[in-house]
Scaffold this motif. Structure first.
Motif, PDB file in Angstrom:
ATOM      1  N   UNK A 164      20.851  56.397  58.751  1.00 53.48           N
ATOM      2  CA  UNK A 164      20.978  55.095  59.421  1.00 53.48           C
ATOM      3  C   UNK A 164      19.637  54.403  59.631  1.00 53.48           C
ATOM      4  N   UNK A 165      18.553  55.191  59.714  1.00 58.60           N
ATOM      5  CA  UNK A 165      17.242  54.584  59.975  1.00 58.60           C
ATOM      6  C   UNK A 165      16.153  55.584  59.603  1.00 58.60           C
ATOM      7  N   UNK A 166      14.965  55.091  59.331  1.00 61.72           N
ATOM      8  CA  UNK A 166      13.826  55.981  59.115  1.00 61.72           C
ATOM      9  C   UNK A 166      12.550  55.289  59.561  1.00 61.72           C
ATOM     10  N   UNK A 167      11.506  56.095  59.716  1.00 61.91           N
ATOM     11  CA  UNK A 167      10.159  55.585  59.962  1.00 61.91           C
ATOM     12  C   UNK A 167       9.305  55.912  58.748  1.00 61.91           C
ATOM     13  N   UNK A 168       8.609  54.907  58.229  1.00 62.83           N
ATOM     14  CA  UNK A 168       7.753  55.079  57.065  1.00 62.83           C
ATOM     15  C   UNK A 168       6.297  54.856  57.471  1.00 62.83           C
TER      16      UNK A 168
END
Length: 311
Positions: free
Chosen positions: A193-197
């Motif tokens: 649903x979401x990630x941090x890059x």
């Protein structure tokens, strides 16, 4: 108001309180880069985490087949379609923001990867330029660890949040995530649903030169104007799938309206008249010929949906 004899999934989808758009018997050819595929029983755009969780939990609890679909850029859908629920991520999953203090993008899984790449360039941020021209959503990119043989998007993931049926949201930190070539650490039914890059400050001229080089290379070596799914096969260890196929003289090989690209042998093109079965049959033919000649069973990179046998 739910129909009297509706299944639990149908009852949920016709409920006016459901936060999403529902399209019964939606032709999936409209949603794949191959422009192939029959109808899904339901094609559902879930607009919020709440709606997504309701839908996934209901499907899992009652044995209704379901799958997540991004932009369909790495997907071959059977001509018969899919007798279940195809879920795509809508409104709340299509936003991203940049945290300057942490030097990270927080990105919804429904965001186009190209949007993040170009925003990073605008901010003079380095680390995502390898992904220029890679189609599809961030969620799809994470699922297959999209990138090159040397660099995948997983190298930039500081955390990822997934939805698991019956469990809810689970946040995975970088130390929990083991990546490999075209391999991600997620469970088969995890919904990203979401990630941090993570990115770093960089020289804009250097970043531009790397992006332009990647763009030029792909434009020269890939049939970007054709209906394809991108690379069909993973590269075998220490080798090139495209080279193995080309060495056997298979460029231009055709079944129905599907043909091995004359530009890059690891691409199969739909000339506008192909069926999904044409593509599937051509994939099997290539696998058999490469295995006979080299003893290597090429593994598909493309994902199959709705076929009678698991690929």
């Amino acid at each position: 108001m739910a129909a009297k004899h509706a299944s639990p999934v149908q009852a949920l989808l016709v409920d006016e309180a459901f936060d999403g758009e529902v399209f019964p018997h939606e032709l999936l050819a409209k949603h794949t880069s191959y422009r192939l595929g029959g109808p899904a029983r339901f094609y559902v755009e879930a607009s919020s985490v709440g709606a997504l969780r309701q839908l996934v939990d209901t499907c899992a609890e009652h044995g209704t087949p379901w799958t997540i679909m991004g932009r369909g850029s790495n997907l071959l859908v059977a001509d018969e379609g899919f007798p279940g629920v195809v879920v795509t991520l809508g409104r709340d999953f299509r936003t991203f923001r940049f945290d300057e203090e942490a030097s990270r993008f927080s990105v919804g899984a429904g965001v186009l990867l190209s949007s993040v790449v170009h925003d990073a360039f605008r901010r003079c941020l380095e680390g995502l330029e390898f992904a220029v021209d890679i189609p599809g959503t961030v969620g799809g990119a994470l699922r297959m660890n999209a990138g090159t043989r040397e660099t995948g998007i997983g190298d930039r993931v500081a955390s990822a949040t997934v939805l698991r049926a019956g469990t809810g949201l689970v946040r995975l930190e970088a130390d929990d995530l083991a990546w490999g070539y075209r391999r991600s650490p997620f469970l088969p039914d995890d919904v990203i649903v979401e990630c941090e890059l993570s990115v770093t400050s960089g020289n804009p001229f250097y970043i531009r030169s790397k992006m332009e080089a990647a763009h030029t290379r792909r434009r020269k070596t890939q049939p970007q104007s054709k209906a394809t799914c991108g690379s069909v096969f993973r590269n075998p260890e220490g080798g090139s799938a495209g080279q193995l196929i080309e060495e056997l003289g298979l460029k231009g090989s055709r079944i129905g309206g599907a043909s091995v690209s004359d530009v890059h042998a690891n691409f199969i093109e739909n000339d506008g008249t192909a069926s999904a079965q044409d593509v599937s049959d051509l994939i099997e033919m290539i696998q058999e010929k490469v295995e006979q000649a080299h003893g290597i069973k090429l593994q598909p990179e493309v994902r199959f949906l709705g076929f009678a046998q698991d690929r």
